[in-house]
Write an enzyme that holds these catalytic residues in place. Structure first.
Site, PDB file in Angstrom:
ATOM      1  N   LYS A  78       0.792  -1.175  -0.071  1.00  0.00           N
ATOM      2  CA  LYS A  78      -0.094  -0.185  -0.129  1.00  0.00           C
ATOM      3  C   LYS A  78       0.918   1.152   0.036  1.00  0.00           C
ATOM      4  O   LYS A  78       1.924   1.195   0.869  1.00  0.00           O
ATOM      5  CB  LYS A  78      -0.701  -0.012   1.199  1.00  0.00           C
ATOM      6  CG  LYS A  78      -2.055   1.115   1.397  1.00  0.00           C
ATOM      7  CD  LYS A  78      -2.738   0.908   2.786  1.00  0.00           C
ATOM      8  CE  LYS A  78      -3.811   2.052   2.617  1.00  0.00           C
ATOM      9  NZ  LYS A  78      -4.734   1.790   3.659  1.00  0.00           N
ATOM     10  N   SER A 158      -9.634   2.458   2.589  1.00  0.00           N
ATOM     11  CA  SER A 158      -9.126   2.930   1.970  1.00  0.00           C
ATOM     12  C   SER A 158      -7.975   1.814   0.979  1.00  0.00           C
ATOM     13  O   SER A 158      -7.252   2.527   0.048  1.00  0.00           O
ATOM     14  CB  SER A 158      -8.135   3.957   2.448  1.00  0.00           C
ATOM     15  OG  SER A 158      -7.359   3.260   3.546  1.00  0.00           O
ATOM     16  N   SER A 182     -10.319   0.051   7.040  1.00  0.00           N
ATOM     17  CA  SER A 182      -9.657   0.221   5.546  1.00  0.00           C
ATOM     18  C   SER A 182      -8.928  -1.113   5.184  1.00  0.00           C
ATOM     19  O   SER A 182      -8.657  -1.240   3.871  1.00  0.00           O
ATOM     20  CB  SER A 182      -8.711   1.299   5.670  1.00  0.00           C
ATOM     21  OG  SER A 182      -9.256   2.530   5.310  1.00  0.00           O
TER      22      SER A 182
HETATM   23  N1  GLN Z   1     -13.356   4.885   5.883  1.00  0.00           N
HETATM   24  C1  GLN Z   1     -12.768   5.517   7.111  1.00  0.00           C
HETATM   25  C2  GLN Z   1     -12.140   6.708   6.785  1.00  0.00           C
HETATM   26  O1  GLN Z   1     -12.429   7.339   5.816  1.00  0.00           O
HETATM   27  C3  GLN Z   1     -11.705   4.604   7.323  1.00  0.00           C
HETATM   28  C4  GLN Z   1     -10.456   4.893   6.853  1.00  0.00           C
HETATM   29  C5  GLN Z   1      -9.229   4.033   7.082  1.00  0.00           C
HETATM   30  O2  GLN Z   1      -9.439   2.974   7.798  1.00  0.00           O
HETATM   31  N2  GLN Z   1      -8.231   4.350   6.818  1.00  0.00           N
HETATM   32  O3  GLN Z   1     -11.788   7.477   7.631  1.00  0.00           O
END
Ligand code: GLN
EC number: 6.3.5.7
Length: 490
Positions: A78, A158, A182
């Protein structure tokens, strides 16, 4: 060589050990698959020369009898993990040309154990999002499509690039991070397995920070056992991260396949939300049945503060983000816009370098931390966070692990929720609680919806009890027999 990309990580490691093929052959097959899959936009940087060089070094180690636990296995990273000498962007414009002089601890442990890097994977900008659409490099397209439809779906976010790359056989496993879901929501949307370990299991050093008290690294892979292999390598104490835990890391693979007879599994009644598709209810019921058949006792538990988890998360996470992202000032890293004076340089750099969602979070975060609102919002959210952790503590008096759906829907269409931040935030309703409480959570594919799209179940464990999570996940994986793959269209 395409068949080599269909292997699981464990299958590939066994094949390498048996000398059925070399790491160079295995890596070349993946490099070719990655090149052929550019329409998915999962990789934003391919590093084929580096991959083949690492693979050749791995083959040489194996020939000398010095192979490590992941030796020769090609992985994706990532693009939130700093990789020494290899561009790391967090999928933002502000870090578009940032080349770190250091390696994140988690990735350095994977290379220590012999793994091979194929390239850097797309994500929501600074890991803020649930659909990969906030990436400066454009969204990832989910390899899965609804049956009879050509509509492009989100792989979730994400870690959308990580999940899509694993689902499309573009790597044997990938690193990911989870601040509010995410790792798990993208895993659920792509028919892959992902685990967010207990807060502190993995070092955050060298991972671009979003919300430091919630961020955790973890793997996404094709099977429960593969995630256990990767997590064993990624975990461990690091003096460079004061929140990383100084405790031994077990070999997590030993828990996969272990009997779960006699375990008590909690079903939190508050996770039954309005408007949840009947198929997800059904999948959850199937999961309960499978666990009963495996000898578990099912108990209903209550997590009464669940309904406050999302609002609390969307105060705590932006508050920490606004402070973490203050470092992007045009002086120390990345983009710098010209200006007549220092303030103007800051303003222009940040205005040009951050995307809309990141700006929204910084504005919310700055607001909830401001003198007049700190008590009303930030402090209140911290209290809610404490209550949520206490809910789990109480649940552990009655059960050993919890079973829930991972996300309230299957993968949705690209563009479908992008103008509605609240609808987007609702994706995290079942996942944020474990980040707020620091607990391990794993998502695994357990079935398909009526449109042929994968759905995930989540197992939540006690602090540091990833072992039980892996055992329960292994049992569900076996019972569900999920073998579906996306039809190749790219
Ligand atoms: N979807 C969540 C956010 O937008 C979690 C993102 C994540 O876990 N990095 O904050």
């Amino acid at each position: 060589m395409t068949a080599l990309t269909k292997l699981t990580l464990k299958g590939a490691l066994d094949g390498l050990a048996a000398k059925d093929f070399t790491s160079v052959e295995l890596t070349r097959a993946h490099v070719e698959a990655v090149e052929a899959a550019r329409p998915l936009n999962a990789y934003i940087l391919e590093t084929p020369e580096k991959a083949l060089e690492m693979a050749a070094a791995s083959d040489a180690r194996r020939a000398k009898g010095e192979a490590g636990p992941l030796d020769g296995a090609p992985l994706g990273v990532k693009d939130l993990f700093c990789t020494q000498g290899v561009r790391t962007t967090a999928c933002s414009k502000i870090l578009e040309n940032f080349v770190p002089g250091y390696e994140s601890t988690v990735t350095s442990q994977l290379w220590r154990d012999g793994a091979v890097m194929l390239g850097k994977l797309n994500l929501d900008q600074f890991a803020m999002g649930s659909s990969n659409e906030t990436s400066y490099f454009g969204p990832v397209t989910n390899p899965w499509r609804a049956s009879g439809s050509n509509k492009a779906l989100t792989p979730g976010g994400s870690s959308g690039g990580s999940a899509a790359a694993v689902a499309a056989d573009l790597c044997l496993g990938a690193t990911a991070t989870d601040t509010g879901g995410s790792i798990r929501q993208p895993a659920a949307f792509t028919g892959t397995v992902g685990i967010k370990p207990t807060y502190g299991r993995c070092s955050r050093w060298g991972v671009v920070a979003f919300a430091s008290s919630l961020d955790q690294a973890g793997p996404i892979a094709k099977t429960v056992e593969d995630t256990a292999l990767l997590l064993t390598s990624m975990s461990g104490h690091d003096p460079k991260d004061s929140t990383s835990l100084d405790i031994p890391v077990p070999d997590f693979t030993q828990f996969v396949g272990k009997s779960i007879k006699g375990l008590r599994i909690g079903i939190p009644k508050e996770y039954r939300v309005d408007g949840m598709p009947a198929e997800i209810e059904k999948l959850w019921a199937d999961g309960i049945e499978w666990l009963k058949e495996a000898g578990c006792e099912i108990v209903e538990v209550s997590l009464p503060h669940t309904k406050y988890a999302l609002p609390a998360y969307y105060i705590v996470a932006p508050a920490e983000a606004s402070s973490n992202l203050a470092r992007y000032d045009g002086m120390r890293y990345g983009l710098r816009e010209d200006g007549a004076n220092l303030t103007e340089i800051y303003e222009r750099t940040r205005a040009a370098g951050f995307g809309d969602e990141v700006k929204r979070r910084i504005l919310i975060g700055t607001y909830v931390l401001s003198a007049g609102y700190y008590d009303a919002y930030y402090l209140k959210a911290l209290k809610v966070r404490r209550r949520i952790a206490e809910d789990f503590d109480k649940a552990w008096e009655k059960c050993d692990a919890l079973l829930t759906p991972t996300a309230p829907s299957a993968a949705f269409g690209l563009g479908e929720n992008s103008n509605d931040p609240i609808a987007m935030y609702l994706n995290d309703v079942f996942t944020v609680t474990t980040n707020l409480a620091g607990l391990p959570g794993l998502s695994l594919p357990a079935g398909l919806d009526a449109n042929g799209l994968p759905l995930g179940l989540q197992i939540i464990g006690k602090p540091l009890d990833e072992g039980t999570v892996f055992s329960v996940a292994g049992a569900i994986e076996k019972a569900a027999g999920f073998t579906a793959k996306a039809d190749k269209w790219w």
